[in-house]
Design a protein around this motif. Sequence first.
Motif, PDB file in Angstrom:
ATOM      1  N   GLY A   1     -28.097   8.947  57.995  1.00 16.02           N
ATOM      2  CA  GLY A   1     -28.490   9.008  56.605  1.00 16.02           C
ATOM      3  C   GLY A   1     -27.379   9.630  55.784  1.00 16.02           C
ATOM      4  N   TRP A   2     -27.638   9.746  54.489  1.00 14.32           N
ATOM      5  CA  TRP A   2     -26.663  10.387  53.631  1.00 14.32           C
ATOM      6  C   TRP A   2     -27.379  11.110  52.502  1.00 14.32           C
ATOM      7  CZ3 TRP A   2     -25.209   8.467  48.551  1.00 14.32           C
ATOM      8  CH2 TRP A   2     -25.875   7.299  48.171  1.00 14.32           C
ATOM      9  N   ALA A   3     -26.659  11.948  51.777  1.00 16.96           N
ATOM     10  CA  ALA A   3     -27.273  12.746  50.727  1.00 16.96           C
ATOM     11  C   ALA A   3     -26.264  12.990  49.621  1.00 16.96           C
ATOM     12  CB  ALA A   3     -27.768  14.075  51.301  1.00 16.96           C
ATOM     13  N   ILE A   4     -26.795  13.240  48.423  1.00 15.36           N
ATOM     14  CA  ILE A   4     -25.970  13.662  47.298  1.00 15.36           C
ATOM     15  C   ILE A   4     -26.501  15.000  46.789  1.00 15.36           C
ATOM     16  CG2 ILE A   4     -25.322  11.327  46.625  1.00 15.36           C
ATOM     17  CD1 ILE A   4     -27.398  11.529  44.358  1.00 15.36           C
ATOM     18  N   ALA A   5     -25.652  15.748  46.127  1.00 17.01           N
ATOM     19  CA  ALA A   5     -26.069  17.043  45.600  1.00 17.01           C
ATOM     20  C   ALA A   5     -25.296  17.341  44.323  1.00 17.01           C
ATOM     21  CB  ALA A   5     -25.835  18.144  46.627  1.00 17.01           C
ATOM     22  N   PHE A   6     -25.927  18.119  43.472  1.00 12.76           N
ATOM     23  CA  PHE A   6     -25.287  18.566  42.246  1.00 12.76           C
ATOM     24  C   PHE A   6     -25.782  19.973  41.930  1.00 12.76           C
ATOM     25  CE2 PHE A   6     -25.331  19.234  37.635  1.00 12.76           C
ATOM     26  CZ  PHE A   6     -23.980  19.068  37.348  1.00 12.76           C
ATOM     27  N   GLY A   7     -24.884  20.828  41.454  1.00 20.28           N
ATOM     28  CA  GLY A   7     -25.322  22.160  41.081  1.00 20.28           C
ATOM     29  C   GLY A   7     -24.181  23.118  40.848  1.00 20.28           C
ATOM     30  N   TYR A   8     -24.549  24.389  40.792  1.00 18.55           N
ATOM     31  CA  TYR A   8     -23.634  25.462  40.403  1.00 18.55           C
ATOM     32  C   TYR A   8     -23.652  26.549  41.461  1.00 18.55           C
ATOM     33  CZ  TYR A   8     -21.924  29.481  37.647  1.00 18.55           C
ATOM     34  OH  TYR A   8     -21.241  30.572  37.193  1.00 18.55           O
ATOM     35  N   ASN A   9     -22.463  27.008  41.849  1.00 21.91           N
ATOM     36  CA  ASN A   9     -22.325  28.151  42.747  1.00 21.91           C
ATOM     37  C   ASN A   9     -21.328  29.124  42.134  1.00 21.91           C
ATOM     38  OD1 ASN A   9     -23.894  27.447  45.286  1.00 21.91           O
ATOM     39  ND2 ASN A   9     -22.618  25.616  45.085  1.00 21.91           N
ATOM     40  N   ARG A  10     -21.650  30.411  42.220  1.00 25.39           N
ATOM     41  CA  ARG A  10     -20.808  31.442  41.595  1.00 25.39           C
ATOM     42  C   ARG A  10     -20.325  32.423  42.666  1.00 25.39           C
ATOM     43  NH1 ARG A  10     -21.042  36.494  38.976  1.00 25.39           N
ATOM     44  NH2 ARG A  10     -20.007  36.590  36.950  1.00 25.39           N
ATOM     45  N   PRO A  11     -19.171  32.144  43.291  1.00 26.64           N
ATOM     46  CA  PRO A  11     -18.719  32.968  44.409  1.00 26.64           C
ATOM     47  C   PRO A  11     -17.829  34.144  44.044  1.00 26.64           C
ATOM     48  CG  PRO A  11     -17.333  31.034  44.243  1.00 26.64           C
ATOM     49  CD  PRO A  11     -18.353  30.925  43.129  1.00 26.64           C
ATOM     50  N   GLN A  12     -17.379  34.251  42.783  1.00 29.83           N
ATOM     51  CA  GLN A  12     -16.478  35.330  42.408  1.00 29.83           C
ATOM     52  C   GLN A  12     -17.105  36.220  41.342  1.00 29.83           C
ATOM     53  OE1 GLN A  12     -12.680  32.804  41.942  1.00 29.83           O
ATOM     54  NE2 GLN A  12     -11.921  34.789  42.590  1.00 29.83           N
ATOM     55  N   ASN A  13     -16.965  37.531  41.525  1.00 29.70           N
ATOM     56  CA  ASN A  13     -17.588  38.500  40.657  1.00 29.70           C
ATOM     57  C   ASN A  13     -16.560  39.553  40.244  1.00 29.70           C
ATOM     58  OD1 ASN A  13     -19.977  39.987  39.510  1.00 29.70           O
ATOM     59  ND2 ASN A  13     -19.280  41.495  41.002  1.00 29.70           N
ATOM     60  N   PHE A  14     -16.512  39.873  38.943  1.00 30.93           N
ATOM     61  CA  PHE A  14     -15.543  40.840  38.428  1.00 30.93           C
ATOM     62  C   PHE A  14     -16.208  42.077  37.835  1.00 30.93           C
ATOM     63  CE2 PHE A  14     -13.141  36.720  37.231  1.00 30.93           C
ATOM     64  CZ  PHE A  14     -12.688  36.564  38.530  1.00 30.93           C
ATOM     65  N   ASP A  15     -17.478  42.331  38.102  1.00 36.66           N
ATOM     66  CA  ASP A  15     -18.208  43.424  37.466  1.00 36.66           C
ATOM     67  C   ASP A  15     -17.966  44.749  38.197  1.00 36.66           C
ATOM     68  OD1 ASP A  15     -19.499  41.812  35.477  1.00 36.66           O
ATOM     69  OD2 ASP A  15     -20.848  41.079  37.033  1.00 36.66           O
ATOM     70  N   TYR A  16     -17.047  45.535  37.668  1.00 38.84           N
ATOM     71  CA  TYR A  16     -16.817  46.880  38.204  1.00 38.84           C
ATOM     72  C   TYR A  16     -16.066  47.695  37.164  1.00 38.84           C
ATOM     73  CZ  TYR A  16     -11.916  45.624  39.025  1.00 38.84           C
ATOM     74  OH  TYR A  16     -10.617  45.241  38.845  1.00 38.84           O
ATOM     75  N   GLN A  17     -16.011  48.997  37.351  1.00 40.59           N
ATOM     76  CA  GLN A  17     -15.260  49.845  36.441  1.00 40.59           C
ATOM     77  C   GLN A  17     -14.753  51.071  37.189  1.00 40.59           C
ATOM     78  OE1 GLN A  17     -18.378  50.590  33.537  1.00 40.59           O
ATOM     79  NE2 GLN A  17     -18.532  52.718  34.188  1.00 40.59           N
ATOM     80  N   THR A  18     -13.697  51.675  36.657  1.00 41.36           N
ATOM     81  CA  THR A  18     -13.162  52.909  37.214  1.00 41.36           C
ATOM     82  C   THR A  18     -12.963  53.920  36.085  1.00 41.36           C
ATOM     83  OG1 THR A  18     -10.870  52.125  36.978  1.00 41.36           O
ATOM     84  CG2 THR A  18     -11.953  51.725  39.094  1.00 41.36           C
ATOM     85  N   ALA A  19     -12.998  55.189  36.459  1.00 38.70           N
ATOM     86  CA  ALA A  19     -12.736  56.272  35.521  1.00 38.70           C
ATOM     87  C   ALA A  19     -11.814  57.268  36.200  1.00 38.70           C
ATOM     88  CB  ALA A  19     -14.038  56.944  35.091  1.00 38.70           C
TER      89      ALA A  19
END
Length: 398
Positions: free
Chosen positions: A90-108
């Motif tokens: 068989g076969w399949a198709i797919a569509f969508g969104y993936n978010r593998p990178q995150n930049f949420d941080y802070q330093t003091a």
Amino acid sequence: MAIGSTFGVGARAMGMGGASLALADDFTALYWNPAGMAQIQKFELFSSFSHNTASTDAYFTGDEITGTTRSQIRPNSIGFVYPFHAKRGGWAIAFGYNRPQNFDYQTAIQGVDPSSDTEFSGLAVDETDVNSGGIGIWSFGTSVYVSKRVLIGGSLDFWQGKSLNELDTTATDLLKVDSELSRFRYDDEIDREYSGVGARIGLLAHLTDAVSVGLTLVAPVELGVDELWYQSTRAVYDDGEEVSDSVDGAQAFDIERPFEIGTGIAVKLFNKQLILAGDVQLTDWTQTRYDPVPADDISQDNFEEFYATTLQVRLGAEYKIPAIGTHIRLGYFRDTIPFTDAEVENARDFLTAGVGKIFEDSLKFDVGYMMGTWQRSRNELTTKQLTHRVFVSAAYRF
């Protein structure tokens, strides 16, 4: 920011340390290994969210530690898989969104800079560096059985994201190391938007009913960057004189991300109640290029000089408890830091855990958890970060 900082998608996968290249049996296969999508026998709707908490301690050598924490909830995956059945495979198709990178941080940082070669040397520094944003991928992919045990697949990927860096620094001459300066303030803001087109292909082979191997190739991506920046300075001298200045601008450049290759293996034991899986993914960041360079003081050899080849390692185990029909998971995830201009004591090592359950053979819930640390030292400044990530996924098949 677009270099490194890749963690993964999907609560099941991340509960197993991200070891998915030889499994790839839900929507997140579109990101991990698109060959696996044809394994899905029913139409699947999938969604996932992640909650990231990054606690950072920073200190100059011999000074007190300053701690800060930043938390954010972000979408992690959303999309669908549509299978087509055939007499053979068989076969399949797919569509969508993936978010593998995150930049949420802070330093003091609060303390006297003991270094001898920076503009703040000997001054009492009070600095906050806040980062936010991330990069996600919209993908369209397909997968097909080419034989009874072998699947191939691929996806066309549209990369999109943004990042915001806000740096606020005040330096005071408490120790009177400068004969004229009393206080100095520096503000720097960089707002970037990212976009690009890429592709990935995958192979999944079931060597036996118990052993599977996967292979993925991620094509180089020319990631376009549109940047707005603003800088301001204000200096106060001992005689009361004040001097201030501000500049801003915009520029556009490309970051040519390198080719990536990953391979994995999965072994199913005890009538498939226990799954053991492992992946490695190689990225040679020294092959990254700017086009054109974003600043005069950055050369085309910047990545060869200050970046390294990384090997991301992902290991995981999943056990199904038959009496309650629940899966429990453990894993290990190493995301090597690609930068060579600092001393790194550990390379973003994460321990992971998770749990999942399927209701009425159609509704699946998964929760995954990651905890990891890293430490970096540069110019007499040490930064330690402790990260907690929680992934929650839901899938409906019908």
